[in-house]
Write an enzyme that holds these catalytic residues in place. Structure first.
Site, PDB file in Angstrom:
ATOM      1  N   LYS A 117      -0.261  -0.711  -9.298  1.00 59.31           N
ATOM      2  CA  LYS A 117      -0.643  -0.213  -7.974  1.00 59.31           C
ATOM      3  C   LYS A 117      -1.718   0.871  -8.078  1.00 59.31           C
ATOM      4  O   LYS A 117      -2.478   1.094  -7.142  1.00 59.31           O
ATOM      5  CB  LYS A 117       0.596   0.288  -7.235  1.00 59.31           C
ATOM      6  CG  LYS A 117       1.575  -0.834  -6.892  1.00 59.31           C
ATOM      7  CD  LYS A 117       2.778  -0.315  -6.136  1.00 59.31           C
ATOM      8  CE  LYS A 117       3.679  -1.453  -5.689  1.00 59.31           C
ATOM      9  NZ  LYS A 117       4.256  -2.220  -6.788  1.00 59.31           N
ATOM     10  N   GLU A 192       1.604   9.340  -4.227  1.00 57.55           N
ATOM     11  CA  GLU A 192       0.561   9.325  -3.212  1.00 57.55           C
ATOM     12  C   GLU A 192       1.044  10.153  -2.023  1.00 57.55           C
ATOM     13  O   GLU A 192       2.234  10.447  -1.893  1.00 57.55           O
ATOM     14  CB  GLU A 192       0.226   7.895  -2.763  1.00 57.55           C
ATOM     15  CG  GLU A 192       1.348   7.195  -2.021  1.00 57.55           C
ATOM     16  CD  GLU A 192       1.013   5.752  -1.691  1.00 57.55           C
ATOM     17  OE1 GLU A 192       0.107   5.186  -2.331  1.00 57.55           O
ATOM     18  OE2 GLU A 192       1.669   5.176  -0.805  1.00 57.55           O
ATOM     19  N   HIS A 227      12.716   2.907   2.296  1.00 60.88           N
ATOM     20  CA  HIS A 227      11.436   2.248   2.021  1.00 60.88           C
ATOM     21  C   HIS A 227      11.600   0.751   1.784  1.00 60.88           C
ATOM     22  O   HIS A 227      10.745   0.107   1.186  1.00 60.88           O
ATOM     23  CB  HIS A 227      10.729   2.905   0.828  1.00 60.88           C
ATOM     24  CG  HIS A 227      10.734   4.399   0.920  1.00 60.88           C
ATOM     25  ND1 HIS A 227       9.989   5.076   1.862  1.00 60.88           N
ATOM     26  CD2 HIS A 227      11.424   5.334   0.238  1.00 60.88           C
ATOM     27  CE1 HIS A 227      10.215   6.371   1.737  1.00 60.88           C
ATOM     28  NE2 HIS A 227      11.079   6.547   0.767  1.00 60.88           N
ATOM     29  N   ARG A 286       2.962 -12.767  -4.567  1.00 60.39           N
ATOM     30  CA  ARG A 286       4.136 -13.648  -4.517  1.00 60.39           C
ATOM     31  C   ARG A 286       4.463 -13.939  -3.066  1.00 60.39           C
ATOM     32  O   ARG A 286       3.815 -13.409  -2.150  1.00 60.39           O
ATOM     33  CB  ARG A 286       5.334 -12.955  -5.168  1.00 60.39           C
ATOM     34  CG  ARG A 286       5.609 -11.573  -4.549  1.00 60.39           C
ATOM     35  CD  ARG A 286       6.872 -10.949  -5.060  1.00 60.39           C
ATOM     36  NE  ARG A 286       6.994  -9.535  -4.690  1.00 60.39           N
ATOM     37  CZ  ARG A 286       7.433  -9.083  -3.526  1.00 60.39           C
ATOM     38  NH1 ARG A 286       7.774  -9.939  -2.572  1.00 60.39           N
ATOM     39  NH2 ARG A 286       7.511  -7.785  -3.279  1.00 60.39           N
TER      40      ARG A 286
END
Length: 667
Positions: A117, A192, A227, A286
């Site tokens: 990521k 982040e 999340h 995916r």
């Protein structure tokens, strides 16, 4: 190239989903299974099944070499990875191709580029896709808080933590890394900036080997817990109301796909604000859990397209237009009211009314069910606690929401605590119906209120009365003498019959009743009339301010568990024995294991003084860490476990002797 037999390197619902499309296409199916999954539905449905010895993901579904050996042994010529586990593992994809098997997924290079990521965001930034800046954990300062820790590999909320205090950063990074390693085999995490509110919008892409890239449609997945998505829908209500936003999203998704030469099904995820600005989060190389809502509004079978693309066939010249609205909810074995605590145990019954299809695209309004469990399935502690995906399809968003909420409320879900009541309340919430959904939905509207039982206290008590009358009818039916006489019937004044139950929600209920010449008499329920009572159904005439209302209750029993279903809301309780065994009592202040699991860390010792809420130890179950904290301030007088120990549900882990008011005053 022709695909004749597909092995699904996964389990549960997604394995069944892929098998369903394979059967419709005349393609053979091969399953793999852990010891814990030996009796799972996906194993029974496959043409062939290969055992992976062990229980945990690391022993089984994360062992790529064993899965490839299984495919070769069964004569499969292709592998579909599903989602989770090895689905975004480039080394596994390489090994599949090297073994001469067809990889039903994107090119290895695309997986590698999107697998990190950190690196993927740099690439998307260069391609002109808006991104959020990456933060080095070592350089995070207090003014950057809050920050979000994320696993570099995988997804599904595993290895993801929000940090609001700088002093907690190191500990949370270590915990996130452990979760990521357990779920994906890769402990790498990054940070982040965390946006407290936002809209989670994602675009489904489909690309063939001939240069065609479709942006099939967008989904909104803003309502999340830990999340992890809970409610998903297509199209997005935010995108619907902002002119030009869909075109910008689709263009960004196309740029992302073309930048890495993508092929097959993928999802480009964005975080958007209410103005329609959005930032790239990640690209999932995916199929997504929530792919059914896109299938419903496009009429496409995305798994079929995956298989066709993998076989080298081109996509049709034009992609279908969108139609209607679809909403999906994830039915989890978990207790939202108690910190989303995952549950394990048997699924005695799972019946969703209004279901007109399973694992298939609906052509008319109704409910679709994609489930990994059936009646009698056992939910263990080694895997994610999602039971099923329940999906509605209708002409309008309001209709889709009402249809799904009604189906869930009337569903018979027996054996485990689930998030069903929460899902119904979300679907009926005015903010949801207005399209006002963001990632802070539970915090904004109050988890306590959203997780409240559908049945009120009074309705729960009435349902338990029905359970007692059904139990009495069952006892009379089994009686050797006088089975035709109603239980509790008395010709003369006498003491009432008594039955006791314990509800997880409201505690102990004692039902005291008599059946006399004039009818039913229940203590605390004046005017209640019995119309009919059988072992599995009770009909009562319930008094009300505007007159009596006839209500029917369906009753099912599984050992000492009684499940009562009615339009008032689902109720479950446990029948209590007439005499309690003293050996079953536990000391006050005992910390019981809420689920089977492994103790991974202990943070206190016998004799320590602890504060209320202070972590005592951590359990790992269902790929997540769970904190066991002190229920009150006091002294830790017992600690019955050590790190690495396996424990069963209900085991006494520790005992905290609470401080008395006198001792506090003396201090």
């Amino acid at each position: 190239m022709e695909i004749t037999n597909v092995l699904v390197a996964n389990r549960g619902e997604i394995a069944r989903r892929v098998f369903a499309t394979c059967r419709r296409m005349g393609i053979g199916t091969t399953a793999v299974y852990s010891d814990a999954d030996a009796a799972a539905p996906h194993v029974a449905e496959a043409d062939a099944a290969i055992r992976l010895p062990g229980n945990t993901p690391a022993e089984t579904y994360l062992r790529g070499e064993l899965i490839i050996e299984a495919a070769l042994a069964a004569g499969a010529d292709a592998i579909h990875p599903g989602y989770g586990f090895l689905s975004e593992n480039a080394e596994f994809a390489k090994a599949v191709i090297a073994a001469g098997l067809v990889w039903i997924g994107p090119p290895v290079q695309a997986i590698e580029q999107m697998g990190s990521k950190v690196e993927s965001k740099k690439m998307m930034d260069a391609a002109g896709v808006p991104v959020l800046k990456q933060l080095d954990p070592a350089e995070v300062t207090a003014d950057m808080l809050p920050v979000l820790i994320k696993a570099s590999s995988g997804g599904g909320g595993r290895g993801m933590r929000v940090v609001r205090e700088l002093s907690e950063l190191t500990e949370q990074i270590e915990g996130a890394a452990r979760e990521a390693a357990s779920a994906f085999g890769d402990p790498t995490v990054f940070c982040e900036r965390y946006l407290e509110t936002g809209r989670h919008i994602e675009v489904q892409v489909m690309a063939d080997q001939h240069g065609t890239v479709w942006s099939v449609g967008e989904r909104e997945c803003s309502i999340q817990r830990r999340h992890q998505k809970v409610v998903e829908e297509a199209p997005s209500p935010l995108v619907e109301k902002i002119d030009g936003m869909r075109a910008r999203l689709f263009e960004a998704a196309r740029l992302a796909s073309e930048a890495i030469g993508y092929e097959g099904a993928g999802t480009v995820e964005f975080l958007a604000d209410e103005k329609g600005d959005f930032f790239f989060l990640e690209m999932n190389t995916r199929l997504q859990v929530e792919h059914p809502v896109t299938e419903q509004v496009t009429g496409l079978d995305l798994v079929r397209l995956q298989l066709q693309v993998a076989a080298g066939r081109p996509l049709p010249a034009t992609q279908p237009a969108m139609r209607g609205h679809s909403i999906e909810v994830r039915l989890y074995a978990e207790d939202p009211a108690h910190d989303w605590q995952p549950q394990s145990g048997p699924v005695h019954k799972l019946e969703i009314p209004g279901t007109i299809g399973e694992f298939t695209v609906l052509t008319e309004p109704g409910v679709r069910l994609d489930t990994g469990v059936v009646d009698g399935s056992l939910v263990g502690v080694h895997y994610d606690p999602m039971l099923s995906k329940v999906i509605s399809f209708a002409e309008t968003r309001d209709e889709a929401a009402h249809l799904l909420a009604s189906a869930l409320q009337r569903a018979k879900i027996h054996g485990l605590v689930t998030n069903r009541d929460l899902l119904v309340r979300v679907l009926r919430h005015p903010a949801f119906l207005a399209g006002d959904t963001d990632t802070a939905f539970f915090a904004t509207h109050g988890l306590d209120a959203l997780a409240a039982p559908l049945a009120s206290e009074g309705d729960e008590a009435l349902s338990i009365v029905a359970a007692a009358l059904a139990d009495a009818a069952a006892n009379r039916r089994a009686a050797r003498a006088g089975s035709g006489v109603p239980s509790g019937w008395r010709n003369l004044p006498s003491q009432p019959q008594s039955k006791s139950y314990e509800s997880r929600i409201s505690g102990k209920h004692e039902v005291r009743y008599r059946i006399t010449r004039t009818g039913l008499a229940v203590d605390g329920f004046d005017g209640l009339e019995l119309i009919e009572a059988t072992p599995d159904s009770v009909t009562l005439l319930v008094p009300g301010e505007r007159g009596p209302v006839r209500r029917r209750f369906a009753v099912a029993r599984y050992g000492d568990l009684v499940a009562v279903d009615s339009p008032l809301g689902p109720v479950s309780a446990r029948r209590l024995p007439r005499f309690e065994d003293p050996a079953d009592q536990v000391a006050e202040g005992s910390l019981l294991a809420p689920m089977p699991g492994a103790v991974i860390r202990v943070a206190a010792a016998v004799g320590d003084r602890v504060e209320k809420g202070q972590p005592i130890l951590w359990l790992e179950a269902m790929k997540m860490e769970h904190t066991i904290a002190a229920p009150a301030a006091g002294i830790l007088t017992e600690l019955n476990v050590t790190a690495g120990q396996q424990v069963e549900v209900g085991a006494v882990l520790a005992v905290v002797q609470a401080e008395s008011e006198d001792s506090e005053n003396q201090e």
